[in-house]
Design a protein around this motif. Structure first.
Motif, short mmCIF file in Angstrom:
data_model
loop_
_atom_site.label_atom_id
_atom_site.label_comp_id
_atom_site.label_asym_id
_atom_site.label_seq_id
_atom_site.Cartn_x
_atom_site.Cartn_y
_atom_site.Cartn_z
N ALA A 171 -32.20 34.79 6.17
CA ALA A 171 -30.85 35.24 5.83
C ALA A 171 -30.00 34.07 5.38
O ALA A 171 -30.18 32.94 5.87
CB ALA A 171 -30.19 35.91 7.04
N GLU A 172 -29.10 34.33 4.48
CA GLU A 172 -28.14 33.33 4.06
C GLU A 172 -26.94 33.35 5.02
O GLU A 172 -26.67 34.38 5.65
CB GLU A 172 -27.67 33.60 2.63
CG GLU A 172 -28.77 33.39 1.60
CD GLU A 172 -29.33 31.98 1.59
OE1 GLU A 172 -28.53 31.02 1.62
OE2 GLU A 172 -30.56 31.83 1.58
N TYR A 212 -23.19 33.78 6.39
CA TYR A 212 -22.07 34.62 5.95
C TYR A 212 -20.81 33.78 5.76
O TYR A 212 -19.87 34.20 5.09
CB TYR A 212 -21.81 35.76 6.96
CG TYR A 212 -20.99 35.34 8.15
CD1 TYR A 212 -19.60 35.44 8.14
CD2 TYR A 212 -21.61 34.81 9.28
CE1 TYR A 212 -18.85 35.02 9.23
CE2 TYR A 212 -20.87 34.40 10.36
CZ TYR A 212 -19.50 34.51 10.33
OH TYR A 212 -18.76 34.09 11.40
N PHE A 213 -20.81 32.58 6.35
CA PHE A 213 -19.67 31.66 6.23
C PHE A 213 -20.25 30.30 5.89
O PHE A 213 -21.11 29.81 6.61
CB PHE A 213 -18.88 31.59 7.54
CG PHE A 213 -17.61 30.84 7.44
CD1 PHE A 213 -16.44 31.47 7.03
CD2 PHE A 213 -17.55 29.48 7.75
CE1 PHE A 213 -15.24 30.76 6.94
CE2 PHE A 213 -16.36 28.78 7.65
CZ PHE A 213 -15.21 29.42 7.25
N ASP A 214 -19.82 29.72 4.79
CA ASP A 214 -20.45 28.49 4.30
C ASP A 214 -19.38 27.55 3.76
O ASP A 214 -18.93 27.69 2.62
CB ASP A 214 -21.46 28.85 3.21
CG ASP A 214 -22.31 27.67 2.78
OD1 ASP A 214 -22.05 26.53 3.22
OD2 ASP A 214 -23.23 27.89 1.98
N PHE A 251 -24.17 31.79 10.62
CA PHE A 251 -25.15 32.85 10.35
C PHE A 251 -24.92 33.98 11.35
O PHE A 251 -24.70 33.73 12.54
CB PHE A 251 -26.57 32.33 10.57
CG PHE A 251 -27.03 31.33 9.56
CD1 PHE A 251 -27.70 31.73 8.41
CD2 PHE A 251 -26.82 29.97 9.76
CE1 PHE A 251 -28.14 30.81 7.49
CE2 PHE A 251 -27.27 29.04 8.84
CZ PHE A 251 -27.93 29.46 7.70
N SER A 252 -25.01 35.21 10.90
CA SER A 252 -24.94 36.36 11.78
C SER A 252 -26.35 36.66 12.27
O SER A 252 -27.27 36.85 11.47
CB SER A 252 -24.37 37.56 11.02
OG SER A 252 -24.30 38.68 11.87
N GLU A 259 -23.47 34.79 16.62
CA GLU A 259 -23.37 33.79 15.57
C GLU A 259 -24.09 32.50 15.93
O GLU A 259 -23.94 31.99 17.03
CB GLU A 259 -21.90 33.47 15.29
CG GLU A 259 -21.73 32.50 14.15
CD GLU A 259 -20.33 32.50 13.59
OE1 GLU A 259 -19.91 31.45 13.08
OE2 GLU A 259 -19.65 33.54 13.65
#
Length: 121
Positions: A28-29, A31-33, A40-41, A46
């Motif tokens: 997964a990528e 969600y906040f970067d 990551f969720s 998290e």
């Protein structure tokens, strides 16, 4: 007071490399970067990365749930983690293992058939 686990944060000296490795591990990528934090969720919780931290396998230990600990342990090793503690039955059909991610942080895995996700708040 405390209502439950929300976030586990891992420090890293190379946030780009850590982001790429965890994206591969989690399939997964983030969600906040942002340069100051990557999130990551993971199953309603998290996993966070912060730059310029001091990675360590000492200190707080978080265990991430997995459906099949043998498969997850092997895959994590194949991605470059190092074994700290092998897969171990700790009683009641609960199995745990610990690895060091490539950045020097402890990554705990747990297969717990007694965990009730409906109890998460």
């Amino acid at each position: 007071m405390l209502v439950g686990l929300r976030t586990v944060i891992y420090p890293t000296r190379d946030i780009a490399a850590a982001k790429a490795w965890y994206a591969k591990l989690l399939d997964a990528e983030p969600y906040f970067d942002q340069p100051f934090y990557v999130g990551f969720s993971v199953g309603g919780f998290e996993l966070g990365l912060v730059p310029d931290g001091e990675p360590s396998t000492a200190g707080v230990q978080a265990y991430w749930a997995v459906a099949d600990i043998d498969v997850a342990f092997r895959r994590t090793l194949d991605l470059g983690a190092k074994e700290i503690e092998p897969v171990t039955e700790v009683g009641g059909d609960i199995r745990v293992a610990s690895l060091a991610d490539p950045f020097g942080n402890r990554l705990g895995l747990i297969q717990n058939p007694h965990f009730d996700p409906t109890a998460v708040r």
